[in-house]
Scaffold this active site. Structure first.
Site, PDB file in Angstrom:
ATOM      1  CB  CYS A 127      -7.098   6.989  -4.127  1.00 24.64           C
ATOM      2  SG  CYS A 127      -6.681   5.979  -2.690  1.00 24.64           S
ATOM      3  CG  HIS A 181      -1.550   3.552  -9.037  1.00 25.25           C
ATOM      4  ND1 HIS A 181      -1.968   3.795  -7.748  1.00 25.25           N
ATOM      5  CD2 HIS A 181      -1.066   4.732  -9.494  1.00 25.25           C
ATOM      6  CE1 HIS A 181      -1.757   5.067  -7.451  1.00 25.25           C
ATOM      7  NE2 HIS A 181      -1.217   5.659  -8.481  1.00 25.25           N
ATOM      8  CD  GLU A 182      -0.296  -1.481  -7.589  1.00 28.12           C
ATOM      9  OE1 GLU A 182       0.746  -1.275  -6.937  1.00 28.12           O
ATOM     10  OE2 GLU A 182      -1.390  -0.923  -7.305  1.00 28.12           O
ATOM     11  NE  ARG A 200      -2.181  10.630  -4.635  1.00 31.68           N
ATOM     12  CZ  ARG A 200      -3.404  10.124  -4.765  1.00 31.68           C
ATOM     13  NH1 ARG A 200      -3.817   9.208  -3.918  1.00 31.68           N
ATOM     14  NH2 ARG A 200      -4.197  10.527  -5.744  1.00 31.68           N
ATOM     15  N   GLY A 201       3.302  11.459  -2.836  1.00 34.45           N
ATOM     16  CA  GLY A 201       4.066  11.117  -1.650  1.00 34.45           C
ATOM     17  C   GLY A 201       5.472  10.656  -1.966  1.00 34.45           C
ATOM     18  CG  ASP A 253      -4.550   7.585  -8.095  1.00 37.78           C
ATOM     19  OD1 ASP A 253      -3.888   8.301  -7.324  1.00 37.78           O
ATOM     20  OD2 ASP A 253      -5.246   6.626  -7.697  1.00 37.78           O
ATOM     21  CD  GLU A 258      -1.576   2.344   1.563  1.00 41.16           C
ATOM     22  OE1 GLU A 258      -1.833   3.279   0.762  1.00 41.16           O
ATOM     23  OE2 GLU A 258      -0.934   2.491   2.623  1.00 41.16           O
ATOM     24  CB  SER A 259       1.021   4.060  -2.406  1.00 42.56           C
ATOM     25  OG  SER A 259      -0.262   4.616  -2.192  1.00 42.56           O
ATOM     26  CE  LYS A 260      -1.135   8.471   5.386  1.00 39.61           C
ATOM     27  NZ  LYS A 260      -2.370   9.002   6.017  1.00 39.61           N
TER      28      LYS A 260
END
Length: 278
Positions: free
Chosen positions: A185, A224-225, A253-254, A192, A85-87
């Site tokens: 998101c 995204h994936e 992002r981030g 995104d 998870e990106s965050k």
């Protein structure tokens, strides 16, 4: 997907205290099966591929307390059970900021170990020096850009029925790209942005229909994936294709950009590309 998994358990979309000392427990996994259940490909996928992440905000302290700044490229197979998870990835990288490590090699080893544990499969990490501008230079995307087609748009809700074959039925091999992919998101509804490259062999796809389909993601909520796998499966479902690949290059992002690649042929390798929006 485990019945115990709940999207509300993620730190994404919540107020979070930033940790500046190394904390691997910040990393969180999202099962890839989350959207593959809907696509009907949990057990067997009609694609191979890889997810390539670029981390632009990686820093730690050396043994003398001096900051080190580098970039990282992280690659993991789409066959790994989990997405990172990106965050949580961002928070994890931030936790290196005030932590001391003896060598760059130690940081490299820790990154690969921690990320692989969460993905439940091998994650390869390449550390890139900040002065190595050639490694991450933007490039022009391959193939024909379809963004200049003069079409009217009134569909902003995901609709694979927009996909049509071109008249004539010629079998072609072509590569098309667009910079107009936007999704949202799954948790926060934040936009995104991505450029997408589609390469295929089969009866010619109507370019206008493909552009309309990609634009129909504009109100769609997915990671995204998951979006890339959906595009791949929708194209495969709409057309009889001999081969297919889909790659999206999402803006950062981030301090992270994500570049999923899915292909029908195991011999196809994901191009290491960055566009100027990243």
């Amino acid at each position: 997907m485990s019945n115990k998994f709940n999207l509300s358990d993620l730190s994404l979309g919540k107020t979070t205290d930033y940790q500046s000392s190394y904390t691997p427990q910040l990393l969180q996994a999202v099962p890839r099966s989350l959207n593959r259940e809907e696509l009907g490909c949990v057990e067997t996928q009609p694609f191979f591929g890889i997810d390539i992440w670029h981390a632009y905000e990686l820093s730690w302290l050396n043994s003398k307390g001096k900051p080190v700044v580098m970039l990282a490229r992280c690659s993991l197979s789409c066959a790994t059970p989990n997405i990172i998870e990106s965050k949580s990835f961002k928070l994890y990288l931030n936790s290196f900021n005030q932590s001391q490590f003896a060598t760059q090699e130690e940081v490299h080893w820790i990154l690969e170990r921690d990320l692989s544990k969460v993905a439940e499969g091998k994650v390869s990490v390449e550390l890139i020096h900040a002065d190595n501008v050639n490694e991450l230079s933007p490039v022009a995307l391959p193939g024909l850009c379809i963004d200049n087609l003069d079409i009217s748009i009134n569909e902003y809700t995901l609709n694979p029925n927009l996909l049509k074959l071109a008249k004539g039925g010629d079998v072609v091999h072509e590569t098309l790209h667009s910079h107009l992919l936007k999704s949202n998101c799954l948790i926060t509804n934040q936009p995104d942005w991505a450029s997408v490259v589609v390469s295929y062999t089969g009866q010619r796809i109507d370019h206008e229909s493909l552009l309309k389909y990609l634009i129909s993601f504009r109100s769609h909520n997915e990671f995204h994936e998951q979006c890339v796998e959906r595009i791949y499966c929708d194209l495969l479902g709409a057309f009889e294709l001999q081969d297919l690949s889909v790659q999206a290059l999402y803006t950062r992002r981030g301090g992270l950009d994500i570049n999923p690649f899915r292909a029908s042929n195991t011999d196809l390798k994901a191009p290491l590309m960055r566009v100027n929006r990243q």
